[in-house]
Design a protein around this motif. Structure first.
Motif, PDB file in Angstrom:
ATOM      1  N   TRP A 104       0.811  -1.222   0.000  1.00 14.44           N
ATOM      2  CA  TRP A 104       0.000   0.000   0.000  1.00 14.44           C
ATOM      3  C   TRP A 104       0.838   1.264   0.000  1.00 14.44           C
ATOM      4  O   TRP A 104       0.420   2.290  -0.536  1.00 14.44           O
ATOM      5  N   TYR A 105       2.038   1.211   0.583  1.00 19.86           N
ATOM      6  CA  TYR A 105       2.924   2.372   0.497  1.00 19.86           C
ATOM      7  C   TYR A 105       3.314   2.628  -0.964  1.00 19.86           C
ATOM      8  O   TYR A 105       3.299   3.771  -1.428  1.00 19.86           O
ATOM      9  N   SER A 106       3.640   1.557  -1.673  1.00 16.89           N
ATOM     10  CA  SER A 106       4.011   1.702  -3.086  1.00 16.89           C
ATOM     11  C   SER A 106       2.822   2.160  -3.921  1.00 16.89           C
ATOM     12  O   SER A 106       2.966   2.978  -4.830  1.00 16.89           O
ATOM     13  N   PHE A 107       1.636   1.617  -3.616  1.00 15.33           N
ATOM     14  CA  PHE A 107       0.459   1.987  -4.398  1.00 15.33           C
ATOM     15  C   PHE A 107       0.110   3.463  -4.209  1.00 15.33           C
ATOM     16  O   PHE A 107      -0.198   4.162  -5.186  1.00 15.33           O
ATOM     17  N   VAL A 108       0.151   3.959  -2.983  1.00 13.51           N
ATOM     18  CA  VAL A 108      -0.159   5.368  -2.723  1.00 13.51           C
ATOM     19  C   VAL A 108       0.819   6.267  -3.458  1.00 13.51           C
ATOM     20  O   VAL A 108       0.429   7.234  -4.124  1.00 13.51           O
ATOM     21  N   MET A 109       2.105   5.953  -3.365  1.00 15.54           N
ATOM     22  CA  MET A 109       3.106   6.752  -4.061  1.00 15.54           C
ATOM     23  C   MET A 109       2.906   6.701  -5.574  1.00 15.54           C
ATOM     24  O   MET A 109       2.923   7.724  -6.255  1.00 15.54           O
ATOM     25  N   ALA A 111       0.168   5.895  -7.307  1.00 20.99           N
ATOM     26  CA  ALA A 111      -1.101   6.473  -7.749  1.00 20.99           C
ATOM     27  C   ALA A 111      -1.039   8.001  -7.749  1.00 20.99           C
ATOM     28  O   ALA A 111      -1.470   8.644  -8.710  1.00 20.99           O
ATOM     29  N   ILE A 112      -0.511   8.578  -6.670  1.00 21.03           N
ATOM     30  CA  ILE A 112      -0.416  10.041  -6.599  1.00 21.03           C
ATOM     31  C   ILE A 112       0.521  10.565  -7.683  1.00 21.03           C
ATOM     32  O   ILE A 112       0.223  11.553  -8.368  1.00 21.03           O
ATOM     33  N   ILE A 200       7.417  11.062  -3.948  1.00 23.52           N
ATOM     34  CA  ILE A 200       6.370  11.287  -4.951  1.00 23.52           C
ATOM     35  C   ILE A 200       6.805  12.366  -5.938  1.00 23.52           C
ATOM     36  O   ILE A 200       6.569  12.247  -7.148  1.00 23.52           O
ATOM     37  N   LEU A 201       7.440  13.419  -5.438  1.00 19.94           N
ATOM     38  CA  LEU A 201       7.935  14.475  -6.311  1.00 19.94           C
ATOM     39  C   LEU A 201       8.986  13.930  -7.280  1.00 19.94           C
ATOM     40  O   LEU A 201       9.009  14.300  -8.466  1.00 19.94           O
ATOM     41  N   PHE A 266       1.545  -0.558  -8.846  1.00 19.51           N
ATOM     42  CA  PHE A 266       1.634  -1.589  -7.819  1.00 19.51           C
ATOM     43  C   PHE A 266       3.025  -2.188  -7.660  1.00 19.51           C
ATOM     44  O   PHE A 266       3.321  -2.784  -6.632  1.00 19.51           O
ATOM     45  N   SER A 267       3.850  -2.036  -8.686  1.00 18.10           N
ATOM     46  CA  SER A 267       5.144  -2.717  -8.644  1.00 18.10           C
ATOM     47  C   SER A 267       6.161  -2.003  -7.770  1.00 18.10           C
ATOM     48  O   SER A 267       7.190  -2.577  -7.408  1.00 18.10           O
ATOM     49  N   GLY A 268       5.878  -0.761  -7.423  1.00 14.87           N
ATOM     50  CA  GLY A 268       6.803  -0.023  -6.579  1.00 14.87           C
ATOM     51  C   GLY A 268       7.915   0.627  -7.379  1.00 14.87           C
ATOM     52  O   GLY A 268       8.261   0.192  -8.478  1.00 14.87           O
TER      53      GLY A 268
END
Length: 329
Positions: A104-109, A111-112, A200-201, A266-268
Motif C-alpha cells: 500500500w505504500y508503493s500503491f499510494v506513491m 497512484a499520486i 512522490i515528487l 503496484f510494482s513499486g
C-alpha cells in the motif's frame, strides 16, 4: 468484446506460464548457492536444532530445487496457484504477508505520482503543440528533455540536497519522524505524508518528461490533419477545435501509454523507495535480489508479469472504447 477478452485472457495465461518458467530457470541457474547461504544463517541462529545440511535439504525440497528444472518449476507453479509462495528468507515471514504489509505504500506513491503526471504532462503537451515554435513550446520541450535525461538517483539526490539538507523541510530517509510514537492518529498520518512528499515528487519529475513529449508529438500530428483544417475553415472556435476534434483523437495513442502504466502503480519504485528508505514493495524486492531471497524474488517478478499482461489488455480495451473505428472481430 467478451469473446475478445476471453481469448486475450487465455493468451495471457500462456504467456505468464512461459515468463515464469524463464524466471525460474534464471533463479535456478544463479552462480551463487543462496540456498546454502540461507541454510548456514538459519543453522547459526539461537535456538536452532537443525544442522546446515538439514536446512539445505529442507529448503531444496520446499522449493523443488532438488528435482531439476522441469519438476522444480512444476512444484513452484502448483504451490503458487494455491497462493503458497513460501517464506521470505530475508524477512522470515510468509511472502504474501510481506506483500500485504508493503504494497500500500508503493500503491499510494505510484497512484499520486501517476495522477500528477497526467494533470501536468498532458495539458503542457497540448499547450506546447498549440503554440509551436513559441517560447512556451521551447520551454516545455526543454523541461521534457531534462525529465527524460535525468536518472532517478540524480533527481532524488538533488531533492534531498535542496529540501532536506539546505532547507530542512523534509527528512533524508525513512518513513517516521523522531516523535512518531507520541503523535495522535492525525499527527502520524501527517508525519507519514511528510516523508512521502519527496519520493512522490521524484516519481513525478522523472515521469512527466516522456508523457509530455509524447502528448506534444501526437497533438501536432492531429492539429495538422485535414479534418482539423476543415473544422477551422467552417469557423469553429479554436477552443472547440482543440477540445472536441483534436484532443479526442490525441487520446487514442495516449491510452496505450496510460494503460501500460498499471504495473507502475503496484510494482513499486525500486530505486526511489531504496534511496528514500520507503519500505514499499520496491524496497523489499531490491533487498531480496541483493541477498538472494529467491521466494520473494520469484513472487515479485511473477507479480510484475501479471500486471504487465493486464496493463496491455486494458490498453487494448480502452483503445476500442475511445476509437469507435476500432472493431474487434
Amino acid at each position: 468484446m467478451a469473446k475478445f477478452i476471453a481469448k486475450r485472457l487465455g493468451l495471457c495465461v500462456l504467456i505468464f506460464f512461459f515468463v515464469t518458467f524463464i524466471i525460474y530457470i534464471l533463479e535456478y541457474s544463479l552462480p551463487t548457492s543462496y540456498v546454502e547461504k540461507t541454510a548456514m544463517e538459519l543453522a547459526t541462529r539461537p535456538g536452532n536444532t537443525k544442522s546446515a545440511q538439514q536446512w539445505i535439504d529442507e529448503l531444496n525440497a520446499q522449493y523443488g530445487m532438488d528435482q531439476g528444472i522441469i519438476k522444480g518449476y512444476g512444484i513452484w507453479f502448483i504451490n503458487s496457484a494455491k497462493g503458497n509462495f513460501g517464506d521470505s528468507w530475508s524477512q522470515t515471514m510468509p511472502v504474501t504477508d510481506l506483500f500485504k504489509k508493503c504494497i500500500w505504500y508503493s500503491f499510494v506513491m505510484g497512484a499520486i505520482g501517476f495522477v500528477l503526471e497526467i494533470f501536468i504532462a498532458i495539458p503542457l503537451g497540448v499547450v506546447a503543440a498549440r503554440k509551436q515554435y513559441s517560447i512556451t513550446d521551447y520551454t516545455v520541450t526543454v523541461v521534457s528533455l531534462i525529465g527524460i535525461s535525468m536518472p532517478t538517483f540524480f533527481v532524488a539526490t538533488v531533492f534531498k540536497l535542496i529540501f532536506s539538507v539546505k532547507l530542512g523541510w523534509f527528512e533524508l530517509v525513512g518513513m517516521q519522524g523522531r516523535n512518531y510514537a507520541n503523535l495522535d492518529a492525525m499527527g502520524q498520518f501527517l508525519d507519514l505524508a511528510n516523508h512521502l512528499v519527496l519520493p512522490i515528487l521524484t516519481l513525478t519529475v522523472v515521469g512527466i518528461g516522456g508523457l509530455m513529449r509524447y502528448t506534444r508529438t501526437n497533438m501536432l500530428e492531429v492539429l495538422n490533419a485535414d479534418y482539423v483544417r476543415t473544422a477551422r475553415a467552417k469557423g469553429l472556435p479554436e477552443k472547440k477545435v482543440v477540445s472536441h476534434h483534436a484532443f479526442r483523437n490525441t487520446l487514442i495513442p495516449l491510452v496505450t501509454i496510460l494503460g501500460g502504466s498499471l504495473p507502475g502503480l503496484f510494482s513499486g519504485a525500486l530505486i526511489t523507495e531504496t534511496l528514500f528508505g520507503i519500505r514499499g514493495i520496491g524496497f523489499y524486492s531490491y533487498h531480496a535480489m541483493t541477498v538472494g531471497d529467491i521466494p520473494f524474488t520469484m513472487f515479485y517478478l511473477a507479480f510484475i508479469s501479471i500486471l504487465t499482461l493486464l496493463g496491455n489488455l486494458i490498453s487494448d480495451i480502452l483503445y476500442a472504447v475511445v476509437d469507435p473505428r476500432v472493431r474487434v472481430n
